[in-house]
Design an enzyme around this catalytic site. Structure first.
Site, short mmCIF file in Angstrom:
data_model
loop_
_atom_site.label_atom_id
_atom_site.label_comp_id
_atom_site.label_asym_id
_atom_site.label_seq_id
_atom_site.Cartn_x
_atom_site.Cartn_y
_atom_site.Cartn_z
N LYS A 66 0.70 -1.58 0.21
CA LYS A 66 0.40 -0.01 0.01
C LYS A 66 0.87 1.44 0.15
O LYS A 66 0.97 1.93 -0.44
CB LYS A 66 -0.96 -0.13 0.86
CG LYS A 66 -2.32 -0.86 0.87
CD LYS A 66 -2.52 -0.50 2.56
CE LYS A 66 -4.33 -1.42 2.42
NZ LYS A 66 -4.90 -1.61 3.44
N TYR A 215 -11.39 -9.51 10.51
CA TYR A 215 -12.50 -10.13 10.70
C TYR A 215 -12.39 -12.00 10.83
O TYR A 215 -11.12 -12.26 9.70
CB TYR A 215 -13.44 -10.26 9.48
CG TYR A 215 -12.57 -10.96 8.09
CD1 TYR A 215 -12.82 -11.49 7.45
CD2 TYR A 215 -12.26 -9.37 7.36
CE1 TYR A 215 -12.78 -12.21 6.74
CE2 TYR A 215 -11.88 -9.84 6.12
CZ TYR A 215 -11.53 -10.68 5.09
OH TYR A 215 -11.33 -11.60 4.23
#
EC number: 1.1.1.25
Length: 271
Positions: A66, A215
């Site tokens: 990123k 998650y």
């Protein structure tokens, strides 16, 4: 056919192709979307090759690329500048690479979808990495009253507060923590390794919502969520909805179409 991809290393676990194909079907878009594992020493060349194809519209970028995606772009949105990281790339009509960070948009959308009105709320953000940086401005834009950042190295939290340049954003130590945060957001990756971020039990016990940006692969509670529930936090959420919502924001950037997300989240929850 419009061409898209997600780049990472590793990338096999990515849900992005499933999410974007569902978006495309609901929006009547004909797309291809693949997972590409870029070599650690060849990310930039891989991106250049990908965008050389005439059908290519854009791509997503995940860890560990990123920051390098941000560095490659000529144009960067405010969230990219703040986060120093980009998760979405596309070329403009002049062929210039444009970078976006949709993580914060995804977080705010997921919180809103789950019935939380962020206006006037007190938020505690755990961690001071790129994930934390990416959500600061969207949370401020949503009208929160205050954003406290707690990190093991307070200098990193202070750097975010300084870059935010907003009196609502403050780096705090344990002695400065409030007793009654509305939302406590875990932006660290601690849950992925089965550990917990350092935060007093009383803070989690008294918050309305404990939110974990990661998650669980088996759709169960993350370690952070289970810990918060055990302590008495009123509600716990993981980052699956955020994942889908940040993808929806990217899809809109690329196509100008806003996909429905509820059915995609439900499908992933039940997969």
């Amino acid at each position: 056919m419009k061409k898209f991809a997600v780049f990472g290393n590793p990338i096999a676990q990515s849900l992005s192709p499933t999410i974007h194909q569902m978006f495309a079907k609901s929006c009547a878009e004909d797309i291809s979307y693949e997972k590409i594992e870029a070599p650690l020493d060849g990310f930039e060349a891989t991106i250049d090759n990908f965008f050389a194809a005439s059908q290519t519209v854009g791509c997503n970028v995940t860890v560990p690329f990123k920051e390098r995606a941000c560095a490659m772009a000529k144009h960067k949105d405010d969230a990219v500048v703040m986060a120093r990281a980009a998760n979405t790339l596309m070329r403009n009509d002049e062929g210039e690479l444009c970078a976006f960070n949709t993580d914060g948009i995804g977080l705010v959308a997921d919180l809103t979808n789950n019935g939380l009105d962020l206006q006037g709320t007190k938020v505690l953000l755990l961690g001071a990495g790129g994930a934390a940086r990416g959500v600061v401005h969207p949370l401020l834009n949503a009208g929160i009253e205050s954003l406290h950042i707690l990190n093991r190295t307070i200098e990193k939290a202070q750097a975010i507060a300084e870059d935010a340049n907003n009196p609502k954003v403050t780096a705090v130590n344990h002695k400065q923590l409030l007793a009654d945060y509305d939302v406590v957001i875990n932006s660290t990756s601690a849950s992925l390794s089965g550990t917990l971020p350092t935060v007093p039990d009383a803070v989690l016990a008294n918050c309305h919502l404990a939110y974990d940006m990661v998650y669980s692969k088996d759709n169960g509670a993350t370690v952070f969520m289970a810990h918060a529930e055990q302590l008495g936090a009123a509600k716990q959420l993981d980052g699956l909805g955020m994942l889908v919502e940040q993808a929806a924001a990217a899809f809109y950037i690329w196509t100008g179409k806003q996909p429905s997300t509820a059915s995609v989240i439900e499908y992933l929850r039940n997969r």
